[in-house]
Design a protein around this motif. Structure first.
Motif, PDB file in Angstrom:
ATOM      1  N   VAL A   5       7.186 -47.772 -25.762  1.00  0.00           N
ATOM      2  CA  VAL A   5       8.038 -46.631 -25.429  1.00  0.00           C
ATOM      3  C   VAL A   5       7.197 -45.415 -25.040  1.00  0.00           C
ATOM      4  O   VAL A   5       7.580 -44.613 -24.180  1.00  0.00           O
ATOM      5  N   GLY A   6       6.025 -45.304 -25.637  1.00  0.00           N
ATOM      6  CA  GLY A   6       5.192 -44.131 -25.375  1.00  0.00           C
ATOM      7  C   GLY A   6       3.951 -44.397 -24.553  1.00  0.00           C
ATOM      8  O   GLY A   6       2.977 -43.638 -24.632  1.00  0.00           O
ATOM      9  N   LEU A   7       3.959 -45.460 -23.754  1.00  0.00           N
ATOM     10  CA  LEU A   7       2.757 -45.805 -22.991  1.00  0.00           C
ATOM     11  C   LEU A   7       2.448 -44.816 -21.868  1.00  0.00           C
ATOM     12  O   LEU A   7       1.371 -44.885 -21.265  1.00  0.00           O
ATOM     13  N   ASN A   8       3.343 -43.907 -21.580  1.00  0.00           N
ATOM     14  CA  ASN A   8       3.039 -42.861 -20.606  1.00  0.00           C
ATOM     15  C   ASN A   8       2.131 -41.793 -21.192  1.00  0.00           C
ATOM     16  O   ASN A   8       1.628 -40.925 -20.469  1.00  0.00           O
ATOM     17  N   ARG A   9       1.909 -41.852 -22.502  1.00  0.00           N
ATOM     18  CA  ARG A   9       1.033 -40.896 -23.187  1.00  0.00           C
ATOM     19  C   ARG A   9      -0.225 -41.605 -23.686  1.00  0.00           C
ATOM     20  O   ARG A   9      -0.209 -42.805 -23.945  1.00  0.00           O
ATOM     21  N   TYR A  10      -1.311 -40.837 -23.802  1.00  0.00           N
ATOM     22  CA  TYR A  10      -2.531 -41.408 -24.354  1.00  0.00           C
ATOM     23  C   TYR A  10      -2.313 -41.805 -25.815  1.00  0.00           C
ATOM     24  O   TYR A  10      -1.510 -41.191 -26.521  1.00  0.00           O
ATOM     25  N   PRO A  11      -3.044 -42.815 -26.295  1.00  0.00           N
ATOM     26  CA  PRO A  11      -2.892 -43.237 -27.697  1.00  0.00           C
ATOM     27  C   PRO A  11      -3.593 -42.266 -28.636  1.00  0.00           C
ATOM     28  O   PRO A  11      -4.305 -41.354 -28.213  1.00  0.00           O
ATOM     29  N   ASP A  12      -3.376 -42.466 -29.917  1.00  0.00           N
ATOM     30  CA  ASP A  12      -4.064 -41.689 -30.943  1.00  0.00           C
ATOM     31  C   ASP A  12      -5.568 -41.920 -30.800  1.00  0.00           C
ATOM     32  O   ASP A  12      -6.066 -43.014 -31.045  1.00  0.00           O
ATOM     33  N   ARG A  13      -6.271 -40.892 -30.382  1.00  0.00           N
ATOM     34  CA  ARG A  13      -7.706 -41.022 -30.131  1.00  0.00           C
ATOM     35  C   ARG A  13      -8.483 -41.415 -31.388  1.00  0.00           C
ATOM     36  O   ARG A  13      -9.510 -42.086 -31.317  1.00  0.00           O
ATOM     37  N   GLU A  14      -7.980 -41.020 -32.530  1.00  0.00           N
ATOM     38  CA  GLU A  14      -8.664 -41.299 -33.800  1.00  0.00           C
ATOM     39  C   GLU A  14      -8.113 -42.537 -34.494  1.00  0.00           C
ATOM     40  O   GLU A  14      -8.539 -42.859 -35.602  1.00  0.00           O
ATOM     41  N   PHE A  15      -7.169 -43.235 -33.853  1.00  0.00           N
ATOM     42  CA  PHE A  15      -6.530 -44.441 -34.406  1.00  0.00           C
ATOM     43  C   PHE A  15      -6.401 -44.337 -35.922  1.00  0.00           C
ATOM     44  O   PHE A  15      -6.867 -45.172 -36.693  1.00  0.00           O
ATOM     45  N   THR A  16      -5.712 -43.283 -36.340  1.00  0.00           N
ATOM     46  CA  THR A  16      -5.650 -42.882 -37.748  1.00  0.00           C
ATOM     47  C   THR A  16      -5.055 -43.966 -38.646  1.00  0.00           C
ATOM     48  O   THR A  16      -5.627 -44.301 -39.702  1.00  0.00           O
ATOM     49  N   GLU A  17      -3.901 -44.510 -38.255  1.00  0.00           N
ATOM     50  CA  GLU A  17      -3.269 -45.530 -39.096  1.00  0.00           C
ATOM     51  C   GLU A  17      -4.161 -46.763 -39.226  1.00  0.00           C
ATOM     52  O   GLU A  17      -4.280 -47.339 -40.319  1.00  0.00           O
ATOM     53  N   LEU A  18      -4.794 -47.172 -38.134  1.00  0.00           N
ATOM     54  CA  LEU A  18      -5.648 -48.356 -38.179  1.00  0.00           C
ATOM     55  C   LEU A  18      -6.835 -48.142 -39.109  1.00  0.00           C
ATOM     56  O   LEU A  18      -7.182 -49.029 -39.897  1.00  0.00           O
ATOM     57  N   ARG A  19      -7.442 -46.975 -39.056  1.00  0.00           N
ATOM     58  CA  ARG A  19      -8.573 -46.694 -39.958  1.00  0.00           C
ATOM     59  C   ARG A  19      -8.123 -46.708 -41.415  1.00  0.00           C
ATOM     60  O   ARG A  19      -8.826 -47.204 -42.297  1.00  0.00           O
ATOM     61  N   GLU A  20      -6.938 -46.198 -41.676  1.00  0.00           N
ATOM     62  CA  GLU A  20      -6.410 -46.207 -43.043  1.00  0.00           C
ATOM     63  C   GLU A  20      -6.186 -47.639 -43.521  1.00  0.00           C
ATOM     64  O   GLU A  20      -6.549 -47.990 -44.663  1.00  0.00           O
ATOM     65  N   ARG A  21      -5.594 -48.447 -42.665  1.00  0.00           N
ATOM     66  CA  ARG A  21      -5.300 -49.829 -43.060  1.00  0.00           C
ATOM     67  C   ARG A  21      -6.591 -50.647 -43.235  1.00  0.00           C
ATOM     68  O   ARG A  21      -6.681 -51.484 -44.136  1.00  0.00           O
ATOM     69  N   LEU A  22      -7.567 -50.438 -42.369  1.00  0.00           N
ATOM     70  CA  LEU A  22      -8.832 -51.167 -42.496  1.00  0.00           C
ATOM     71  C   LEU A  22      -9.576 -50.761 -43.763  1.00  0.00           C
ATOM     72  O   LEU A  22     -10.159 -51.610 -44.447  1.00  0.00           O
ATOM     73  N   ALA A  23      -9.542 -49.488 -44.094  1.00  0.00           N
ATOM     74  CA  ALA A  23     -10.198 -49.034 -45.332  1.00  0.00           C
ATOM     75  C   ALA A  23      -9.543 -49.671 -46.548  1.00  0.00           C
ATOM     76  O   ALA A  23     -10.233 -50.123 -47.480  1.00  0.00           O
ATOM     77  N   THR A  24      -8.224 -49.738 -46.549  1.00  0.00           N
ATOM     78  CA  THR A  24      -7.507 -50.371 -47.658  1.00  0.00           C
ATOM     79  C   THR A  24      -7.846 -51.854 -47.746  1.00  0.00           C
ATOM     80  O   THR A  24      -8.066 -52.390 -48.838  1.00  0.00           O
ATOM     81  N   TYR A  25      -7.892 -52.519 -46.597  1.00  0.00           N
ATOM     82  CA  TYR A  25      -8.206 -53.948 -46.573  1.00  0.00           C
ATOM     83  C   TYR A  25      -9.601 -54.219 -47.114  1.00  0.00           C
ATOM     84  O   TYR A  25      -9.803 -55.143 -47.928  1.00  0.00           O
TER      85      TYR A  25
END
Length: 371
Positions: A60-80
Motif C-alpha cells: 500500500v505504501g510502496l510509493n514512499r521510501y521504506p524505513d531507512r533504519e528498519f526499526t521493527e526488523l532490528r528489534e525483532r532480530l535483537a529479540t531473536y
C-alpha cells in the motif's frame, strides 16, 4: 564467451579485478538440488500466509521510501538473538554478503588487508577484491582444523585490518571453539583488527555448540554475522544481518546506500520472525538428515567431516568428476568445492537424502574410492 572476456579486458577495470570471474555455483535445473546449502524444505504454510499478509500491507505504501533504519526488523532480530542485545547492536542488509561487503567498505579498502583461512567461504577473497582490500590467505592444519594458538600467531604476524572466521566453516562444516575467536581477537589488539565471525549456519550446530554472540560484551572490534537464508528458508528474500557494538553499526551507516532494505524485504523478514518456532522445526529435521548422511558415508568407507551446518563435506573419492556427473545424471546436483578427493552435499529432505545416498553407493560400487 572468450569474445566477451576479450571485450571486458579492453575496459579500464581496476587492476585487482583483471582476470577475475564472478562468483556462482552451477544453476542446473534438476529435481534434487543439494549444491548451494539452501534449506530444501518449503516454508511452512503459516509462515507463507504471514509473509503474504505483511507484503500485501507493505504494498500500500510502496510509493514512499521504506524505513531507512528498519526499526521493527532490528528489534525483532535483537529479540531473536538474545544475549542481551538491543536494536542498537543490530544491522541488516540484502543477504549476509552485502553486510560483509559493507564491513569491508567501512574498515577495509586500499592499503588495508583482510585475512581468511582457506578452505573457507569462497566469497571472502571476492569481497576483498570488490573493495580493493588486500586478501591474506592464512593456513589451516592438514585436516583443515584451526587451533587458537596457530590462528593467533598468524594474525600477530600478518597484522591484518580485518579477519574472517567462518564458524561453522564452509565448506568443511566444522564449528570453531570460542577459544579461537578469543585468541584471534587478542592477537589483533596491537593492529586494531576487526574480527568477523561468520555464523551463517549457526542454527544447525549440535546442541551445546557456543555462539560468538556470547563474546560480544566488551569487545568493540568483534562482529558476528548471520543470515536468514538458511535456517529461515529465505534464500530468495536476501536478508542478512550482524550483531556488534553500536559504534560498529554507526560505522556501517557511513557506507550504506540510502533505503537499502526495501519495504517488501522488511515485511518478509518481520513476518518470518513472528514464526520462529515453525521455521526452526524444519531445522531439526535437516539436522537429522545431516547426521544420517555422516553415518551413511562413514559406512560406505568415505571420510565425512563432523558437521555443525546443514551440509556435509566428505573425502575418500578417487574421481570426484565421475561421482558428480553420475549423481547429476540421476537428477541430483551436489558441490565440487575444488579440493581433490572431496565433495560437499546439502542435507535435504528425507526423500532427497535417500536418493542421494542410494545413487552415491551405486557409483562407489562401480568405482571404489582409493584415497
Amino acid at each position: 564467451m572468450n569474445e566477451r572476456l576479450n571485450r571486458l579486458a579492453n575496459l579500464p577495470l581496476r587492476d585487482n579485478l583483471q582476470g577475475l570471474e564472478p562468483y556462482g555455483a552451477p544453476q542446473i535445473d534438476v529435481p534434487i538440488q543439494l549444491n548451494v546449502n539452501e534449506n530444501t524444505h518449503p516454508l511452512p504454510a503459516e509462515v507463507h500466509r504471514a509473509i503474504v499478509e505483511e507484503v500485501t500491507a507493505a504494498a500500500v505504501g510502496l510509493n514512499r521510501y521504506p524505513d531507512r533504519e528498519f526499526t521493527e526488523l532490528r528489534e525483532r532480530l535483537a529479540t531473536y538473538l538474545g544475549h542481551g542485545l538491543t536494536p542498537e547492536n543490530i544491522w541488516a542488509g540484502n543477504g549476509s554478503n552485502e553486510v560483509l561487503q559493507q564491513i569491508l567498505q567501512a574498515f577495509g579498502g586500499p592499503g588495508r588487508s583482510v585475512m581468511g583461512f582457506p578452505p573457507t567461504y569462497s566469497m571472502y577473497p571476492l569481497l576483498a577484491s570488490g573493495t580493493d582490500t588486500a586478501y591474506i590467505a592464512g593456513q589451516r592444519s592438514p585436516g583443515y582444523g584451526l587451533t587458537a594458538a596457530d590462528a593467533a600467531e598468524q594474525v600477530r604476524k600478518a597484522a591484518p585490518n580485518i579477519v574472517f572466521l567462518c564458524s561453522p566453516n564452509n565448506p568443511t562444516g566444522t564449528a570453531l571453539g570460542l577459544d579461537v575467536v578469543e585468541a584471534v581477537y587478542e592477537a589483533g589488539a596491537a593492529s586494531n583488527t576487526i574480527v568477523i565471525v561468520d555464523e551463517a549456519y549457526a542454527e544447525f550446530a549440535h546442541t551445546g555448540t557456543p555462539s560468538a554472540l556470547s563474546l560480544l560484551p566488551g569487545r568493540e572490534r568483534l562482529i558476528v554475522s548471520r543470515t536468514m537464508s538458511k535456517a529461515f528458508a529465505l534464500a530468495g528474500a536476501r536478508v542478512g544481518y550482524l550483531a556488534a557494538a553500536p559504534e560498529v553499526t554507526d560505522a556501517i551507516r557511513l557506507v550504506r546506500l540510502p533505503y537499502h532494505l526495501s519495504a517488501v524485504t522488511q515485511a518478509t523478514a518481520n513476518a518470518a520472525l513472528k514464526h520462529v518456532d515453525a521455521l526452526l522445526a524444519n531445522v531439526e529435521d535437516i539436522k537429522v538428515q545431516r547426521d544420517r548422511i555422516v553415518n551413511e558415508l562413514t559406512r560406505m568407507g568415505l571420510s565425512p567431516a563432523s558437521s555443525d551446518s546443514n551440509f556435509v563435506f566428505f573425502g575418500g573419492i578417487n574421481d570426484t568428476g565421475a561421482i558428480w556427473e553420475g549423481l547429476l545424471e540421476a537428477g541430483v546436483i551436489i558441490r565440487d568445492v575444488g579440493i581433490p578427493g572431496h565433495l560437499r552435499v546439502t542435507a535435504g529432505t528425507e526423500a532427497e537424502t535417500t536418493t542421494f545416498l542410494v545413487r552415491l553407493e551405486e557409483l562407489l560400487n562401480q568405482a571404489p574410492p582409493t584415497l
